[in-house]
Scaffold this active site. Structure first.
Site, short mmCIF file in Angstrom:
data_model
loop_
_atom_site.label_atom_id
_atom_site.label_comp_id
_atom_site.label_asym_id
_atom_site.label_seq_id
_atom_site.Cartn_x
_atom_site.Cartn_y
_atom_site.Cartn_z
N LYS A 159 0.88 -1.17 0.00
CA LYS A 159 0.00 0.00 0.00
C LYS A 159 0.92 1.22 0.00
O LYS A 159 1.13 1.87 1.03
CB LYS A 159 -0.93 -0.05 1.21
N1 PPE Z 1 -8.12 -1.20 -2.64
C1 PPE Z 1 -7.46 -0.03 -2.60
C2 PPE Z 1 -6.73 0.43 -3.79
C3 PPE Z 1 -7.49 0.72 -1.42
O1 PPE Z 1 -6.85 1.87 -1.37
C4 PPE Z 1 -8.22 0.25 -0.31
C5 PPE Z 1 -8.28 1.06 0.95
C6 PPE Z 1 -8.89 -0.98 -0.42
C7 PPE Z 1 -8.80 -1.69 -1.59
C8 PPE Z 1 -9.64 -1.57 0.72
O2 PPE Z 1 -8.76 -2.00 1.74
P1 PPE Z 1 -9.19 -2.05 3.26
O3 PPE Z 1 -9.29 -0.65 3.75
O4 PPE Z 1 -8.11 -2.82 3.91
O5 PPE Z 1 -10.49 -2.74 3.32
N2 PPE Z 1 -8.26 2.45 0.77
C9 PPE Z 1 -7.91 3.29 1.87
C10 PPE Z 1 -7.49 4.66 1.42
C11 PPE Z 1 -8.53 5.52 0.78
C12 PPE Z 1 -7.97 6.89 0.52
O6 PPE Z 1 -8.66 7.69 -0.08
O7 PPE Z 1 -6.86 7.21 0.94
C13 PPE Z 1 -8.99 3.31 2.94
O8 PPE Z 1 -10.12 2.88 2.70
O9 PPE Z 1 -8.69 3.74 4.04
#
Ligand code: PPE
Length: 307
Positions: A159
């Site tokens: 990430k």
């Molecule tokens: N895919 C991506 C690309 C992503 O950034 C997130 C979280 C997810 C899937 C879902 O992951 P999880 O939060 O573990 O369920 N995105 C984070 C960042 C958003 C932002 O604008 O910055 C979040 O949801 O916190």
């Protein structure tokens, strides 16, 4: 979405005033996107604020750093305690938490190995990522003309801040075209995920979500929602889906820490099902909302109380 300041930000081991949490303009990560971060939420519970799946988020942060050969100078338990401290200090019972590890000032150039590694953790109140209206009534999405990363060009399992330029390109394209969110396909043409959320579809009452090999982040909300769905007796498969599967699905929805569970009501102007939030999406959404607030004993282990 605007940020509402709170009092303190944890920076490199100490709490500093919100306005003093600053970095030099020659910070390595500003130039090369060499940061790794997390998005976490805390929710109000009967026993005060609790952070949802904090340990899993810290583990993913450390894994992201490992992929980049970035040595974070804090242990899992130190980062866990620091995050709890930030939430306690904020005085909030509901907030979004953003830990970030980045390469600071000191070296320039593409060899990052001698750069100082800095860590910061901030928390602030943040509402529904795709709006209350989107959460309640669903969102309209389009398949992006931008593809998700090839795992051998950018590792989606990390990430890392740099990867989000791809998300931003897709988000801007979708917004400018009048949609709420974008779905990205992998370079091979499989459905990957949304710009900041994982995607699920329901076909023949079976729930399907794409694997990390399609370029999707291994979402913690994705895992939570899949667990809840299996506990309810649904079959959940983590497997590739095609663009056309989106058009003939009975339901579709997305999951993420910031977004939580959001129904998708149309893809590329084709209504999903009858064009309203689907019953399974709504059921999972309401159980997820209860679980994060500690209202369901079965999922209490997911909560990290801050007091
Ligand atoms: N895919 C991506 C690309 C992503 O950034 C997130 C979280 C997810 C899937 C879902 O992951 P999880 O939060 O573990 O369920 N995105 C984070 C960042 C958003 C932002 O604008 O910055 C979040 O949801 O916190």
């Amino acid at each position: 979405m605007p940020i509402t300041p709170t009092k303190k930000i944890w920076m490199d081991g100490e709490l500093v005033d919100w306005d003093k949490a600053q970095v030099h303009v020659l910070t390595h990560s500003l130039h090369y996107g060499s940061g790794v971060f997390e998005g976490i939420r805390a929710y109000p519970t009967e026993d005060g604020p609790a952070i949802f799946r904090l340990s899993d988020h810290i583990t993913r942060l450390l894994n992201s750093a490992r992929i980049l050969c970035m040595k974070i100078p804090y242990s899992h338990s130190e980062l866990l305690e620091a995050t709890k401290m930030v939430v306690r200090e904020s005085g909030l019972d509901s907030c979004y938490i953003r830990p970030i590890a980045y390469l600071g000032y000191g070296e320039m150039g593409l060899n990052p190995l001698n750069c100082p590694v800095r860590v910061a953790i901030a928390a602030w109140p943040w509402g529904a990522y795709l709006g209350d209206e989107g959460t309640a009534n669903g969102v309209r999405v389009k398949v992006s003309s931008w593809r998700r990363h090839d795992p051998n060009i950018m590792p989606p399992a990390a990430k890392a801040t740099a990867l989000y330029l791809n998300s931003s390109l897709a988000k801007v394209e979708a917004i400018k075209a009048g949609y709420d969110e974008a779905i990205l396909l992998s370079p091979q043409g499989y459905v990957s995920e949304c710009t900041g959320e994982n995607i699920f579809i329901v076909r023949n009452r079976k729930i399907v979500t794409p694997p990390s090999s399609a370029g999707a982040l291994e979402g913690i909300t994705q895992d939570s929602v899949a667990t809840i769905a299996r506990d309810l007796g649904y079959e959940v498969n983590v497997t590739n889906i095609l663009r056309s599967d989106l058009y003939i699905a009975e339901e579709a929805f997305m999951t993420g820490t910031a977004a939580e569970v959001v129904p998708i009501i149309s893809v590329d102007d084709r209504p999903v099902g009858d064009g309203r939030p689907g019953p399974i999406a709504k059921e999972l959404q309401s159980i997820y909302h209860a679980a994060v607030r500690g209202q369901l004993p079965r999922y209490k282990d997911w909560l990290e109380h801050v007091r």
